[in-house]
Design an enzyme around this catalytic site. Structure first.
Site, PDB file in Angstrom:
ATOM      1  CG  ASP A 256       3.717  -2.947 -26.150  1.00 50.93           C
ATOM      2  OD1 ASP A 256       4.076  -4.123 -26.286  1.00 50.93           O
ATOM      3  OD2 ASP A 256       4.489  -2.008 -25.879  1.00 50.93           O
ATOM      4  CD  GLU A 299       7.212  -4.272 -23.367  1.00 50.77           C
ATOM      5  OE1 GLU A 299       7.784  -3.780 -24.360  1.00 50.77           O
ATOM      6  OE2 GLU A 299       7.684  -5.222 -22.704  1.00 50.77           O
TER       7      GLU A 299
END
Length: 391
Positions: A256, A299
């Site tokens: 992430d 993301e």
């Protein structure tokens, strides 16, 4: 009713001319190189037939040479289309030379009718046979039906073209391309039939290519070009099943990008997209052949690493990626980019592997890696948290 050879030629030329206009309209804009080459092949065939008809009225040498050259170039364009659809084809290195020498020899030997007819038709027959061979044994998966149909059309025209070459070179039965010899008439009829069937084959090939692209797009993330969640799951199940069969370990890594919302807020969504594309490229560079990587959403990214027992695959991957990010992100995006990661390893195949769905094993492995990722984020970000799965 007697068949008129010139009429058959005119019908063939007219049909090809209409197809050369219709194919781009049917296929639309933005088609692949293969489709453009197929369109060019039809257009060149139309030019070839039109030129040979016109050559009997004016500029015989120039127009008939243009006809022979266009016919050869049409087959080269078709061969190129087949290479794009099916992979590298036999003869690709020397075929351009054959395409060049056919009209050259025809023009140089134009004064000798037997030579020019034999030279052009026999070499064109050989060229057609090579292109027919190119429809077979694809390196890329491709349906058989359109390939066999196109092959049959090419073989038929190779046979008739070769027969005309023999008649013109070694007998007096073919003194002109207009001669109503049975072979000549049969060749003209075959040209019309193979024109229709060959065009159908090309349209099926183009449709198959378009369908493959749609399937690929359904599994690909539009922004980064990586696998999306669907594509990642499909490829991941294949990797996992293969690894378990061969006694390999599989490690899942969930990643992430740190503080991505802040990037969007401070620098705008355009910069955010640039960061994702940049991160995806470095992530793919850090993987090895056979690993599977994808953008799961937003993301968040995921990687599956197949490796030998004892290898610390997650740690090695993490070091490679962090080193590249630290070195390149300040220049590439204007500020440092970091990430948090969680990893989990499926140590070995379960004893009852045949009773456990690979999809279930993959989902469990990714869930454990995801839990490790959130633990890494809770404890300060910018680090890799490893959690082993029971196996």
């Amino acid at each position: 009713m007697a068949l008129d050879f010139v009429t058959l030629l005119a019908v063939t030329a007219t049909n090809l001319a209409m197809l050369s206009v219709a194919l781009p309209l049917i296929m639309g804009r933005g088609v692949s190189r293969a489709a453009r080459c197929a369109q060019a092949s039809v257009a060149l065939q139309a030019l070839s037939w039109a030129a040979i008809i016109a050559s009997s009225h004016l500029w015989d040498r120039a127009l008939s040479t243009l006809s022979i050259g266009s016919a050869a170039a049409a087959q080269w364009a078709l061969f190129t289309a087949l290479q794009e659809w099916l992979g590298p084809r036999p003869g690709r290195r020397w075929l351009p030379w054959l395409v060049a020498v056919i009209p050259l020899g025809y023009a140089l030997g134009f004064g000798d009718y037997a030579f020019r007819v034999g030279w052009a038709n026999l070499l064109l027959a050989a060229l057609l046979a090579v292109v027919a061979r190119a429809t077979l044994a694809p390196l890329h998966p491709s349906p058989r039906h359109w390939r066999l149909l196109l092959c049959a059309c090419l073989v038929a025209m190779a046979g008739f073209t070769g027969a005309r070459g023999v008649l013109g070179a070694f007998t007096d039965a073919y003194p002109s391309f207009r001669t109503p010899h049975p072979v000549n008439l049969a060749a003209a009829l075959a040209a019309n039939v193979t024109l229709v069937l060959g065009t159908v084959a090309l349209l099926v090939a183009w449709r198959t290519e378009a369908e493959e692209k749609l399937r690929a797009l359904a599994k690909t993330d539009a922004l980064t070009g990586m696998l999306n969640r669907r594509g990642f799951d499909v490829r991941g199940r294949t990797l996992l099943a293969h690894a378990l069969r061969h006694g390999l370990r599989v490690t899942a890594v969930m990643l992430d990008v740190d503080h991505f919302k802040r990037v969007n807020d401070l620098h705008g969504h355009g910069t955010g997209d640039h960061v994702l594309v940049f991160f995806a490229r470095l992530l793919q560079d850090a993987t090895r052949t056979g690993d599977v990587a994808g953008r799961i959403g937003g993301e968040e990214f995921a990687v599956l690493l197949a490796h030998a027992p004892g290898d610390r695959a997650a740690e090695s991957f993490d070091r490679r990626l962090r080193a590249r990010l630290a070195a390149e992100s300040p220049t590439a995006v204007g500020f440092p980019v970091g990430y948090s990661a969680g990893a989990s390893t499926l140590a070995a195949a379960p004893p009852d592997l045949r009773e456990v769905a690979v999809a279930t094993l993959l989902a469990d492995l990714l869930a454990r890696a995801d839990d490790a990722l959130y633990e890494a984020k809770r404890t300060g970000r910018g680090r890799l948290q490893v959690r082993d799965a029971p196996g």
